[in-house]
Design an enzyme around this catalytic site. Structure first.
Site, PDB file in Angstrom:
ATOM      1  N   ASN A 208       0.873  -1.226  -0.121  1.00  0.00           N
ATOM      2  CA  ASN A 208       0.089   0.107   0.152  1.00  0.00           C
ATOM      3  C   ASN A 208       0.971   1.174   0.008  1.00  0.00           C
ATOM      4  O   ASN A 208       2.088   1.082  -0.081  1.00  0.00           O
ATOM      5  CB  ASN A 208      -1.054  -0.091   1.177  1.00  0.00           C
ATOM      6  CG  ASN A 208      -0.218  -0.230   2.330  1.00  0.00           C
ATOM      7  OD1 ASN A 208       0.476   0.935   3.029  1.00  0.00           O
ATOM      8  ND2 ASN A 208      -0.467  -1.198   3.122  1.00  0.00           N
ATOM      9  N   ASP A 276      -4.489  -6.187   5.018  1.00  0.00           N
ATOM     10  CA  ASP A 276      -5.710  -6.936   5.744  1.00  0.00           C
ATOM     11  C   ASP A 276      -5.542  -8.277   5.050  1.00  0.00           C
ATOM     12  O   ASP A 276      -5.908  -9.152   5.732  1.00  0.00           O
ATOM     13  CB  ASP A 276      -7.042  -6.100   5.548  1.00  0.00           C
ATOM     14  CG  ASP A 276      -7.311  -5.025   6.057  1.00  0.00           C
ATOM     15  OD1 ASP A 276      -6.789  -4.792   7.212  1.00  0.00           O
ATOM     16  OD2 ASP A 276      -7.575  -4.192   5.384  1.00  0.00           O
ATOM     17  N   ILE A 306      -3.040  -6.837  14.626  1.00  0.00           N
ATOM     18  CA  ILE A 306      -1.951  -6.942  15.393  1.00  0.00           C
ATOM     19  C   ILE A 306      -2.797  -5.869  16.601  1.00  0.00           C
ATOM     20  O   ILE A 306      -2.352  -6.159  17.755  1.00  0.00           O
ATOM     21  CB  ILE A 306      -0.497  -6.087  15.010  1.00  0.00           C
ATOM     22  CG1 ILE A 306      -0.271  -6.906  13.696  1.00  0.00           C
ATOM     23  CG2 ILE A 306       0.634  -5.905  15.952  1.00  0.00           C
ATOM     24  CD1 ILE A 306       0.928  -6.393  12.706  1.00  0.00           C
TER      25      ILE A 306
END
Ligand code: C5P
Length: 399
Positions: A208, A276, A306
């Site tokens: 990302n 994700d 997390i």
């Protein structure tokens, strides 16, 4: 930051002793006065002459060196320092410290001192994992000895695991933190940062646009308030922060393991943009076009969360757990729901719609969501946002 600080550096006999030479150089660059003490075994790994030349100081080697006793007794030597640093600390020296033995200069100084002591253990992974060493470690921790490392990795003996001495700059960071007067002095805080990379095959991955800039700024702001920071970062483009332990990871799963290894901590801030999903059964060979026009398809599995995992720990949860929420719509509503869902204490929410220029940019506009509601801050540089957030964290941990 270390100007005129007197550091008694005890070098014990392990292969990592060569890193003590670089440590001396780094400490002196920062203005510290370094007095080295070598054990007999250490002299097999580094020469007294090179240690003394780098330190620019007389070195001490022998308990029964009468000249030294006349000039400066071992009691005085052990107390004239602002901090005693043992690097590397072998399993043997740790055992002596834990049981109060004093049969050479190094162990005698450590028993006679009333000064703070920090050790950087270095040994073979089996020696480190041995219950005797772990018992000694627990004893030393209970005695108030500060511990730096050890790190995981390949060892000189060919094995892999925990036992590598921390790098000189990590030890310097721990020493600076030990001298810090800031409100977070002595507090361990974990910060995650950057994107994660989830492999598709050995050359392709899913990523990302997170640069890691906000996480880096935050880690440095916490450090500036005196915190001992562990910075767990994915493959970010932002420069790495200085003055702290840095753990580099690629995937979400590796990030979770690194965070769990770094615990316990007083606070944890999850600024990373964690993927994700990971690709199920990522290929260990490059996926090829076979000319048939058939397109590959990917199957995904959910990554561990997390932030939620740490927030929901029943044992050893950090006192303050902070998450980030990068949203593109109904930011406050979504972030408020996220705070409840994940079980964290605070959410720092921001709008990452492309028109805001926030993701990958230098500025941020955040809303802090706590149990008391939402508080919107003025748009400011990521450094300014980090300073404000670090101060809020310091205030929360004080109260
Ligand atoms: O659910 P979402 O990804 O929007 O949550 C963002 C927050 O959760 C961030 O603090 C991020 O670091 C954390 N997170 C995480 N592990 C994941 C996904 C997100 O720690 N797998």
């Amino acid at each position: 930051m270390l100007a005129n600080k007197r550091i008694l550096l005890i070098i014990s006999g392990g292969i990592a002793a060569f890193k003590a030479l670089d440590l001396i150089r780094r400490l002196r660059e920062r203005g510290a006065d370094v007095t080295p003490v070598l054990t007999r075994a250490a002299e097999q790994f580094v020469t007294p002459l090179s240690v003394s030349a780098l330190a620019g100081n007389k070195i001490f080697r022998d308990l029964f060196d009468l000249t030294d006793e006349a000039e400066m007794g071992h009691i005085e030597l052990s107390r004239s320092a602002d901090l005693i640093v043992v690097a590397p600390a072998t399993a043997d020296l740790m055992a002596k410290m834990a049981t109060g033995q004093a049969d050479d200069l190094a162990s005698t100084l450590l028993l006679a001192t009333d000064t703070d002591v920090m050790i950087a253990p270095a040994m073979n992974v089996r020696m480190w994992d041995h219950p005797a060493t772990q018992r000694n470690l627990a004893t030393l921790q209970a005695d108030g000895v500060r511990i730096v490392g050890p790190n995981q990795g390949d060892m000189a003996c060919g094995e892999h695991g925990p036992g590598r001495m921390s790098e000189p700059l990590e030890i310097v960071a721990a020493i600076e933190a030990a001298f810090s007067q800031g409100p977070l002095a002595g507090q361990h805080i974990i910060v995650t940062s950057g994107p994660t990379h989830e492999p598709i095959d050995p050359v392709r991955y899913i990523a990302n646009r997170s640069s890691g800039a906000q996480g880096t700024a935050l880690a440095e702001a916490l450090r500036d308030l005196g915190a001992t920071v562990t910075f767990v970062t994915g493959p970010a483009t932002a420069r790495r922060p200085e003055g702290m332990k840095i753990v580099e990871v690629d995937t979400a799963q590796q990030m979770l393991t690194a965070v769990q290894t770094a615990l316990p901590a007083r606070a944890a801030v999850f600024a990373a943009a964690v993927a994700d999903w990971s690709v199920v059964g990522a290929s260990d060979q490059k996926i090829k076009k076979d000319g048939s026009g058939k397109l590959p398809s990917l199957n995904f599995a959910e990554n561990p969360d997390i932030l939620a995992t740490v927030s929901q720990m029943t044992d050893g949860r950090p006192e303050l757990v902070v998450g980030f929420a990068a949203e593109t719509q109904t930011v406050v509503e979504n972030a408020t729901a996220k705070r409840a869902r994940k079980g964290c204490d605070w959410i720092v929410a921001n709008d990452v719609s492309p028109e805001t220029g926030i993701m990958g940019g230098t500025e941020n506009a955040v809303t802090l969501i706590t149990k008391d509601g939402a508080e919107t801050w003025d748009r400011a540089s990521k450094t300014a946002v980090a300073a404000l957030l670090a101060q809020r964290i310091a205030d929360a941990l004080k109260g």
